[in-house]
Design an enzyme around this catalytic site. Structure first.
Site, short mmCIF file in Angstrom:
data_model
loop_
_atom_site.label_atom_id
_atom_site.label_comp_id
_atom_site.label_asym_id
_atom_site.label_seq_id
_atom_site.Cartn_x
_atom_site.Cartn_y
_atom_site.Cartn_z
N ALA A 199 52.82 -25.04 108.85
CA ALA A 199 54.22 -25.46 108.69
C ALA A 199 54.93 -24.58 107.67
CB ALA A 199 54.27 -26.93 108.27
N HIS A 251 40.14 -41.00 113.14
CA HIS A 251 39.67 -40.28 114.33
C HIS A 251 38.35 -40.88 114.78
CE1 HIS A 251 38.42 -37.09 117.00
NE2 HIS A 251 39.56 -36.46 116.82
N ARG A 290 35.56 -35.16 124.13
CA ARG A 290 35.78 -36.18 125.16
C ARG A 290 36.76 -35.67 126.21
NH1 ARG A 290 38.21 -40.27 122.11
NH2 ARG A 290 38.14 -38.78 120.41
C1 LIG Z 1 39.25 -31.44 111.21
C2 LIG Z 1 40.64 -31.50 111.75
C3 LIG Z 1 40.92 -31.07 113.04
C4 LIG Z 1 42.21 -31.11 113.53
N1 LIG Z 1 42.43 -30.71 114.82
C5 LIG Z 1 43.69 -30.75 115.31
C6 LIG Z 1 43.95 -30.34 116.63
O1 LIG Z 1 43.06 -29.93 117.36
N2 LIG Z 1 45.21 -30.39 117.09
C7 LIG Z 1 46.24 -30.82 116.29
O2 LIG Z 1 47.36 -30.83 116.75
N3 LIG Z 1 46.02 -31.21 115.03
C8 LIG Z 1 44.77 -31.19 114.51
N4 LIG Z 1 44.55 -31.59 113.23
C9 LIG Z 1 45.69 -31.88 112.36
C10 LIG Z 1 46.32 -30.59 111.87
O3 LIG Z 1 45.32 -29.62 111.65
C11 LIG Z 1 47.08 -30.75 110.58
O4 LIG Z 1 47.88 -31.87 110.63
C12 LIG Z 1 47.99 -29.55 110.33
O5 LIG Z 1 47.27 -28.36 110.43
C13 LIG Z 1 48.68 -29.63 109.01
O6 LIG Z 1 49.35 -28.43 108.75
P1 LIG Z 1 50.34 -28.27 107.53
O7 LIG Z 1 50.88 -26.90 107.59
O8 LIG Z 1 51.28 -29.39 107.52
O9 LIG Z 1 49.43 -28.45 106.24
P2 LIG Z 1 48.10 -27.71 105.78
O10 LIG Z 1 47.57 -26.78 106.77
O11 LIG Z 1 47.22 -28.78 105.25
O12 LIG Z 1 48.58 -26.82 104.58
C14 LIG Z 1 48.94 -27.33 103.34
C15 LIG Z 1 49.24 -26.18 102.40
O13 LIG Z 1 49.81 -26.68 101.21
C16 LIG Z 1 49.20 -26.10 100.09
N5 LIG Z 1 49.35 -27.05 99.00
C17 LIG Z 1 48.98 -28.34 98.95
N6 LIG Z 1 49.35 -28.90 97.80
C18 LIG Z 1 49.98 -27.95 97.09
C19 LIG Z 1 50.59 -27.91 95.81
N7 LIG Z 1 50.65 -28.98 95.02
N8 LIG Z 1 51.13 -26.75 95.39
C20 LIG Z 1 51.08 -25.64 96.18
N9 LIG Z 1 50.53 -25.63 97.39
C21 LIG Z 1 49.98 -26.77 97.85
C22 LIG Z 1 47.81 -25.80 100.55
O14 LIG Z 1 47.26 -24.75 99.79
C23 LIG Z 1 48.04 -25.37 101.98
O15 LIG Z 1 48.38 -24.02 102.05
C24 LIG Z 1 43.25 -31.59 112.73
C25 LIG Z 1 42.99 -32.03 111.45
C26 LIG Z 1 41.69 -32.04 110.98
C27 LIG Z 1 41.42 -32.68 109.66
#
Ligand SMILES: Cc1cc2nc3c(=O)[nH]c(=O)nc-3n(C[C@H](O)[C@H](O)[C@H](O)COP(=O)(O)OP(=O)(O)OC[C@H]3O[C@@H](n4cnc5c(N)ncnc54)[C@H](O)[C@@H]3O)c2cc1C
Ligand code: SF4
Ligand code: SF4
Ligand code: FES
Lengths: 265, 669
Positions: B16, B262, B278
């Site tokens: 994101a 999950h 699945r």
């Molecule tokens: C094991 C697993 C498998 C998954 N598989 C799927 C899937 O197959 N399909 C699907 O759609 N979704 C899946 N999900 C969900 C999905 O991966 C996540 O919801 C999504 O990737 C989140 O992305 P994001 O960019 O919002 O946050 P994240 O990728 O979690 O990134 C957060 C970022 O914020 C930074 N950060 C955090 N706190 C701070 C701070 N205080 N100061 C500075 N930086 C900070 C971190 O360093 C990181 O860079 C899965 C989740 C898990 C747990």
């Protein structure tokens, strides 16, 4: 379940693990590198992730190490485990002796104890190799995507699986002598883009990037890298392939520039 | 004191955050991305199974389109989602995936001709048409009518994040890693509104505190799964982003009680085995080796929505059908029927994880699994533009936000899809905001310094306070409370205890002293201390929200209130912590309007219908049916949609175009 709970359920005859950890905090004035030993009780299914957190929680709260996914996916936790680079999070203590030595990866900047700064090293490498798709024109994302042969897509993914953990760098002899060497991780990246039809760079362009002494030609193909790569990337065959490719280019470009052969007799 | 100025500050380098950064940079604004870890190590890398987008390339996806994706998403959310946002999302998802294809993601592709698949434990032959050859493939996932989840083996998140981060390199985006935002800088602006101006940030290597001042600040820090003791989430998913928003006392959080479990995390470590297991034909089995899901959900079986499967598994374990182990009861995930070739090609990570962590071969052995905390539907409440509803200049997207695409249950594959789509859209709204004259930063440097000093003061107190509380202990207590009392099945009695206990922990957390490790630089104990203080607040919002919501909706399941109560609870929980001294946040509710819904509330199709309907639902349904009838004479699906719930005018202009499909030609209206 917390680590301590897991530990408390361990059977009576649980092994005592002796961790010998290389400690040093470069940010702390007067600190010196030293080995410290911690003894903890093994629990079933214990990984180095669980063990190190146990040590931090119960013995030394200042112990520095890096874990993120704790599932062998993100590449954060590479360290030298009993002399060999590997991912700590997917290493089960059951596979190790009771004496376990841990040290930070060499080559990379030390942050403290087992934590090293692989991030800036990898970023530097990516920038140097321009490790991104070089497109000719923007694709209109409202239209169907460009088709790609299914096998080719799988082949690209195979090389795309590198997690930039740095194990191959730590296990490489060349890098000890040539600081600027791109390493197996770098060569693998070039191999990945080279087979990707979306990247419009020519072999000559790649030659510019790795056709020198810091690139494919200084690799000694001793394959320390493939042995330690936690993702089992086919580094050996990819490096050999690149070497052949680059050699061809090298020879042609020598011919192009060389006056004595430019006029056919 | 170091103050750094930029146009856009993005906190978070996952999918994101990076997509916001590339978007605003392309619009010509300066941007800085902060991340705890190198961006490629963000939790997004762990997404395995895939990304939903209605491309309709594969035979089992034929006929798919935005409408079906929309309906699946809304039903999945148990009608909690914002339908306008969902519409914006489904229209942009195909563009997002095609953009990523151009940026280098090697999506698995369709192979023309016949291939075998396992459906409902039977081998079936599927024929792929010639003109689909080489286009992006899709697999089946829970709660979807079509095979819509696009994938690269089971390393989808990894390949997406790498392509995205490489794009950021190409654009020379400034990324600062090992940086942690500790507080948002905010003030009443010259226009007399609450405005966010950036963040106070701690360098995790040196301990230095600095301030980033920006026109727009985006929180893309992911979820808060780690308030539970066992979670599939990476250990850095601690909810700090939500906490610093909450601590402004101005920004609000939405639906914090909406937490997904999950069905298939491996026991005991909680590492995920993707839903793709699945989706590709694997099944759940109990202690007797019996496949139990068809008994509970005859139609969708093992591929019912996640919340449903997790509850059914828990019920089945409670009936004594679990497999006893030293780590508590579990069930089995059986993917042996898929065959070794398939597992080694399309479920590689699962294969590795089984070998490395369990020492088993999933082509031969069943995998021990149990429902485990997985996803945070709740988060920083935003408008459809991603901007905080109450704090100007603060944006949020991805798992950190409650944009409200997922309501009370997110569909598998919709999250990575959301991160990229929201990133694309929110980047445009932010760029528009930064283009406007009124976005100029009008903050006094005294105010910035005050914020830095305040954070420094808190850190110093933690390091110098003598004989205080142990943060590790408080944190474990919090994790256990969440685990035992705010889990898959909830009830008033337990939730009340949970809230009370958390309030006590909150009080104690004000007296933490960092023990045995006093360094001001990199210091894991210090980090654990201040994060624990923040996490307890987040845990409280979740537990308190769950206590107040006396109904069951999606993943929020109350044993004492088993009905989904549309009459009283078709609304979002909104929390704000404006009075620091109080030990609970202030709660209000945001009504979800049935009259403007394209898909009025109905039965989700699982188990027995227990909905307490809202009288307006039937009226709205009638209006929708009439419109459909009227439209059927002259219109098409687009005109019907437009009639029911116009939304396109809200999309950034470049994302309004229709999506081409094999059977749906391209028209650039
Ligand atoms: C094991 C697993 C498998 C998954 N598989 C799927 C899937 O197959 N399909 C699907 O759609 N979704 C899946 N999900 C969900 C999905 O991966 C996540 O919801 C999504 O990737 C989140 O992305 P994001 O960019 O919002 O946050 P994240 O990728 O979690 O990134 C957060 C970022 O914020 C930074 N950060 C955090 N706190 C701070 C701070 N205080 N100061 C500075 N930086 C900070 C971190 O360093 C990181 O860079 C899965 C989740 C898990 C747990
Ligand atoms: S084969 Fe080449 S890259 Fe690999 S370890 Fe040896 S010198 Fe290094
Ligand atoms: S090539 Fe292998 S060892 Fe080297 S960085 Fe990539 S994953 Fe790690
Ligand atoms: S913590 Fe991610 S690979 Fe070890």
């Amino acid at each position: 379940m917390s680590n301590s709970q897991i530990a408390s359920k361990a059977p009576k005859q649980a092994r005592q693990l002796h961790f010998h950890i290389l400690r040093f905090d470069p940010h702390l004035k007067g600190d010196k590198p030293r080995i410290e030993t911690f003894i903890i009780e093994e629990s079933p299914g214990m990984t180095l992730f669980i063990a190190l957190n146990d040590i931090r929680r119960n013995h030394d709260a200042s112990l520095k190490f890096d874990f993120v996914c704790r599932a062998g996916i993100c590449g954060s936790c590479a360290m030298v485990i009993n002399g060999k680079p590997g991912l700590a999070c997917h290493t089960l203590t059951a596979t190790l002796d009771t004496d376990i030595s841990l040290a930070p990866l060499p080559v990379f900047e030390l942050i403290g104890d087992l934590s090293v700064y692989t991030g800036n090293w990898m970023r530097g490498l990516n920038e140097r190799l321009e490790a991104w798709i070089h497109q000719q024109e923007e694709h209109d994302f409202n239209r169907l995507e460009e088709p790609m042969e299914p096998d080719l897509a799988d082949e690209i993914y195979e090389l795309d699986r590198c997690i930039e953990c740095g194990c191959c760098i730590a296990g490489c002899g060349t890098i000890q002598m040539r600081e600027e060497f791109v390493g197996a991780v770098g060569l693998n990246k070039i191999a990945r883009y080279q087979i990707d039809p979306r990247d419009k760079r020519s072999d000559a362009d790649y030659y510019e990037l790795i056709g020198d002494e810091d690139g494919v030609f200084s690799c000694m193909t001793l394959l320390g890298c493939e042995d330690v790569c936690p993702k089992n990337l086919p580094l050996q065959s990819r490096i050999a392939y690149l070497r052949r490719k680059m050699l061809q280019i090298g020879l042609t470009s020598v011919q192009d520039n060389c006056l004595c052969v430019s006029t056919p007799t | 004191m170091k103050i750094i100025y930029t146009d856009v500050l993005v906190i978070g380098g996952g999918l994101a955050g990076l997509r916001v950064a590339t978007g605003v940079k392309a619009r010509g604004h300066d941007v800085t991305v902060l991340s705890l870890v190198p961006p490629k190590r963000s939790h997004s890398a762990a997404a395995q199974g895939g990304m939903q987008a209605s491309l309709a390339n594969s035979a089992m996806g034929a006929g798919d389109n935005e409408d079906i994706h929309f309906a699946d998403t809304i039903k999945g959310s148990d009608w909690g989602a914002d339908q306008i946002v969902a519409r914006m999302f489904v229209n942009t998802a195909p563009k997002a995936i095609r953009e990523l294809a151009a940026w280098g993601v090697p999506w698995s592709r369709v192979q023309r001709g016949d291939h075998q698949a396992i459906i409902n434990t039977k081998k079936v032959t599927i024929h792929e048409r010639d003109d689909a050859h080489g286009l992006i493939n899709a697999r089946d996932f829970g709660g979807t009518k079509k095979w819509r989840t696009c994938f690269t083996s089971d390393g989808t998140g990894h390949s997406m994040l790498y392509a995205m981060d490489n794009k950021a390199h190409e654009q020379k985006i400034d990324v600062q890693e090992r940086m942690e935002a500790l507080a948002l800088i905010h003030d009443i602006s010259s226009k007399n509104e609450h405005r966010c101006y950036g963040a106070v940030v701690r360098n995790l290597m040196t301990g230095e505190l600095l301030a980033y001042v920006a026109k727009a600040t985006t929180i893309a820090t992911g979820g808060y799964g780690r308030i539970f003791s066992v979670s599939t989430n990476a250990i850095i998913c601690e909810g700090i982003g939500q906490a610093i928003a909450l601590e402004t006392g101005v920004a609000t959080l939405g639906n914090m009680e909406a937490i997904q479990f999950h069905p298939t995390a491996i026991v005991p470590v909680g590492i995920l085995a993707t839903e793709g297991c699945r989706g590709d034909g694997g099944v759940l089995r109990d202690v007797d080796g019996y496949r139990f899901m068809p008994d509970y959900e005859p139609e969708k079986k093992d591929l019912a929505s996640r919340d449903v499967v997790s509850r059914r598994m828990t019920e089945h374990i409670r009936k004594g059908k679990g497999v006893a182990s030293r780590y508590g009861d579990h069930l089995w995930l059986d993917i042996t029927l898929l065959g070794r070739d398939h597992i080694e090609k399309n479920l590689r990570e699962v294969n590795d994880i089984c070998h490395n962590f369990l020492g088993i071969d999933p082509a031969k052995d069943w995998i021990p699994v149990r429902p485990t905390q997985h996803y945070s539907m709740g988060g920083i409440r935003t408008k459809y533009t991603g901007e905080s509803s109450t704090l100007k200049g603060l944006y949020s997207c991805g798992e950190a936000a409650c944009w409200d695409l997922h309501g009370f249950n997110r569909l598998g594959g919709n999250s990575v899809s959301e991160t990229v789509v929201a990133g694309m859209l929110v980047a445009e709204y932010i760029a528009d905001f930064c283009d406007a004259v009124h976005s100029t930063v009008d903050i006094n440097s005294d105010v910035v310094e005050h914020f830095i000093k305040c954070e420094q003061g808190k850190l110093d107190t933690l390091l110098t306070y003598e004989n205080g509380e142990d943060a590790y202990e408080l944190r474990e207590a919090m994790e256990t409370i969440m685990m035992e009392k705010v889990g898959i099945f909830r009830n008033g009695k337990d939730l009340e205890i949970a809230v009370k206990e958390l309030q006590k922990l909150l009080k104690r957390s004000k007296q933490i002293s960092v023990k045995r490790s006093k360094s001001k630089a990199a210091n894991p104990a210090l980090e654990n201390a201040y994060r624990t203080q923040k996490m307890i607040k987040i845990a409280l919002t979740a537990a308190y929200g769950a206590l107040l919501r006396t109904e069951s909706r999606g993943a929020h399941s109350r044993e004492d209130y088993p009905e989904r109560n549309d009459k009283e609870w078709l609304k979002r929980t909104i929390m704000q912590w404006s009075k620091v001294e109080e030990d609970l946040p202030q709660v209000s509710y945001e009504k979800i309007d049935i009259n403007s819904m394209e898909l009025p509330p109905g039965f989700r199709g699982y188990g027995k219908d227990m909905t307490i309907s809202h009288p307006t639902s039937a009226i709205r349904q009638q209006a929708v049916d009439q419109a459909r009838e009227k439209n059927s004479i002259i219109g098409d699906r687009f005109s019907l949609q437009e009639m029911l719930m116009p939304y396109k005018h809200l999309l950034p202009a470049k994302y309004r175009t229709k999506n081409e499909r094999l059977d749906e030609g391209f028209s650039n209206e």
